[in-house]
Design an enzyme around this catalytic site. Structure first.
Site, PDB file in Angstrom:
ATOM      1  N   LYS A 137      17.173  36.964   2.263  1.00  0.00           N
ATOM      2  CA  LYS A 137      17.082  37.401   3.651  1.00  0.00           C
ATOM      3  C   LYS A 137      18.086  38.527   3.901  1.00  0.00           C
ATOM      4  O   LYS A 137      19.221  38.481   3.405  1.00  0.00           O
ATOM      5  CB  LYS A 137      17.381  36.195   4.551  1.00  0.00           C
ATOM      6  CG  LYS A 137      17.379  36.453   6.041  1.00  0.00           C
ATOM      7  CD  LYS A 137      17.723  35.146   6.747  1.00  0.00           C
ATOM      8  CE  LYS A 137      17.811  35.297   8.251  1.00  0.00           C
ATOM      9  NZ  LYS A 137      18.161  34.001   8.892  1.00  0.00           N
ATOM     10  N   SER A 160      15.360  32.791  12.385  1.00  0.00           N
ATOM     11  CA  SER A 160      15.425  34.175  11.966  1.00  0.00           C
ATOM     12  C   SER A 160      15.071  34.398  10.500  1.00  0.00           C
ATOM     13  O   SER A 160      15.085  35.547  10.040  1.00  0.00           O
ATOM     14  CB  SER A 160      16.843  34.700  12.238  1.00  0.00           C
ATOM     15  OG  SER A 160      17.817  33.988  11.494  1.00  0.00           O
ATOM     16  N   SER A 218      17.367  28.461  12.304  1.00  0.00           N
ATOM     17  CA  SER A 218      16.722  29.559  11.577  1.00  0.00           C
ATOM     18  C   SER A 218      16.266  29.244  10.160  1.00  0.00           C
ATOM     19  O   SER A 218      15.611  30.073   9.530  1.00  0.00           O
ATOM     20  CB  SER A 218      17.657  30.775  11.538  1.00  0.00           C
ATOM     21  OG  SER A 218      17.786  31.334  12.817  1.00  0.00           O
TER      22      SER A 218
END
Length: 494
Positions: free
Chosen positions: A92, A170, A194
């Site tokens: 990520k 996220s 997230s």
């Protein structure tokens, strides 16, 4: 090795399925596939599928090929490699930095400046030591501040199950890539849901580890006052367990550390759990809960009863405290002002309203008004509230709830400038509490709503109880397997 071939593959791969990370590593270790071949297959899957979902926003093919070639040479020389050696992987684009590689955190100003990381996170080092071959960075909302992955910098990530819907955030880019079968495992982190929200929205397994389980060094000690922690999303429980074994160790200078497990997390996922005392909570005092999400919890309760666990309708009395979000916002906003100062130092200039999205700018303005005394007071409130909440686990082992109060929303709903903030409040009712308490919590893919939309179920354990949660997850995976259920955009088909 032919792409997606699973003939004769170890457990974790069967006809019509792609191997999970553990099975992929076994293919590599046995010599049935080289790391380079496995990387080539993942790259081909990304080339084919990513244009439709926008999960990967930056490719690292050259460094990945060097890593794969190094693994192949080491194996051929009889040298040992990591326990997931050869498995393709993605990180990520938030916190897990590698020195010299692009790092934009979903922000257009960093993207336009061509910003690169100045340090390598301990987490990135541990992922490499596991033998994971990282070939790209995944999409994230700006600075990871919301639960849908639709940054202006890179555009929205589409859900492989239904491309008109959100992946969550996220860690939505990572979740979409794993759900589509591009990679078996991808990095994720969780400061308010997230890991769990994208796992729930994309039909994956996602464990938020306990506070202090995974080092945030060298650049941070306890992100968001200890709310934030790193992990992964995966299709199989054993993949997440094996990764956690590889990334859960203290580093010099870490401010605190979670108690070590009694054995390995992977072995915990393989054994039957003891009879557990389970509390179900399908409602919220903060707002309505969609019938599909309530049904997912009720069905999970029936499954747990059938597996021999003791199930009641119970939850901590202060789970939905009316002051919670006031203190959570105080801490997160102030922490992000500090983060922004670091970005300004890297860019060698001040960042203003044109450099970030509206909601981000508004949060920064809130943070700039927070005094030191207000910040400490908010932290103290959270500590006291955590102690009161923890008392519930003296009489129970697991709390079961929805992950979100609704199934995955449509893309654009949470980005609407007039209604987006209200919709965010509608959805985010069950996850941030356990970032504040620091307890481990997981999303398990046990339910699908009409429209083929995944609905995850959250399981929360007491402090440092990842072994118990993984043991329960392994039992649920056997009792209600989800690996054979794949989205419409799936690398193993076509």
């Amino acid at each position: 090795m032919a792409e997606t071939s699973t003939a004769g593959a170890p457990s974790g791969a069967s006809a019509g399925q792609l191997p999970d990370g553990v099975a992929t590593a076994e293919l590599f270790a046995s010599g049935e596939a080289s790391a380079t071949e496995l990387l080539d297959e993942a790259v081909a899957r990304a080339d084919r599928l990513n244009p439709q979902i926008n999960a990967i926003i930056g490719r690292l093919d050259e460094s990945a090929r060097r890593a794969a070639e190094h693994l192949d040479a080491a194996r051929d020389a009889g040298e040992s490699n990591g326990s997931l050696a050869g498995a393709p992987f993605l990180t990520k684009d938030l916190t897990c930095t590698t020195e010299g590689q692009p790092y934009h955190a979903g922000n257009a100003a960093l993207k336009e400046a061509g910003h690169v990381a100045s340090s390598t996170a301990h987490l990135a080092t541990m992922f490499a030591e596991l033998g994971l071959v990282n070939f790209g960075r995944t999409n994230t909302p700006e600075f990871g501040l919301t639960i849908t992955t639709e940054p202006l910098a890179y555009g929205p990530t589409a859900n492989p199950w239904n491309t008109g819907h959100s992946t969550g955030g996220s860690s939505g880019g990572s979740a979409a890539a794993v759900a589509a079968g591009i990679v078996p495992i991808a990095h994720a982190n969780d400061g308010g849901g997230s890991i769990r929200v994208p796992a729930a929205n994309c039909g994956l397994f996602g464990l938020k580890p306990n506070r202090g389980r995974v080092s945030l060094g060298p650049d941070s000690g306890d992100g968001w006052a200890g709310f934030s922690v790193d992990g992964v999303v995966s299709r199989s429980v054993r993949d997440s367990a094996r990764v956690l074994d590889g990334i859960s160790r203290p580093w010099p200078g870490d401010p605190y550390w979670a108690p070590p497990p009694s054995g390995t997390f992977e072995s915990a996922a393989e054994r039957e759990p003891q009879t557990l005392r389970v509390g179900l909570c399908a409602h919220s005092d903060w707002g309505p809960v969609n019938a599909e999400c309530s049904r997912a919890v009720a069905d999970a309760g029936k499954l747990l009863e059938n597996l021999g666990h003791h199930v009641t309708h119970s939850a901590p009395a202060e789970l939905f405290h009316e002051e919670f979000f006031e203190h959570f916002r105080t801490i997160v906003s102030a922490q992000n002002v500090v983060m922004l100062a670091g970005m300004e130092e890297a860019l060698e200039r001040r960042m203003g309203r044109p450099d970030m999205e509206g909601d981000t700018w508004a949060l920064m303005q809130i943070g700039r008004e927070v005094s030191g005394a207000q910040y400490v007071s908010a932290v103290e409130w959270c500590h006291a509230w955590t102690r009161r909440l923890a008392a519930w686990w003296a009489e129970h082992d697991v709390l079961v709830s929805p992950v979100m109060a609704e199934p995955p929303p449509r893309l654009g709903e949470l980005r609407n400038p007039e209604t987006g903030r209200g919709r965010l409040n509608d959805l985010l009712q069950f996850t941030p509490q356990f970032n504040v308490t620091g307890q481990p919590a997981m999303s398990v893919p046990l339910h699908w709503a009409p429209g083929d939309l995944p609905v995850g179920v959250q399981f929360v354990g007491a402090h440092a109880s990842e072994e118990m949660l993984l043991s329960l997850a392994g039992q649920l995976e056997q009792a209600a397997p989800w690996a054979g259920r794949t989205p419409s955009l799936w690398a193993g088909s076509g």
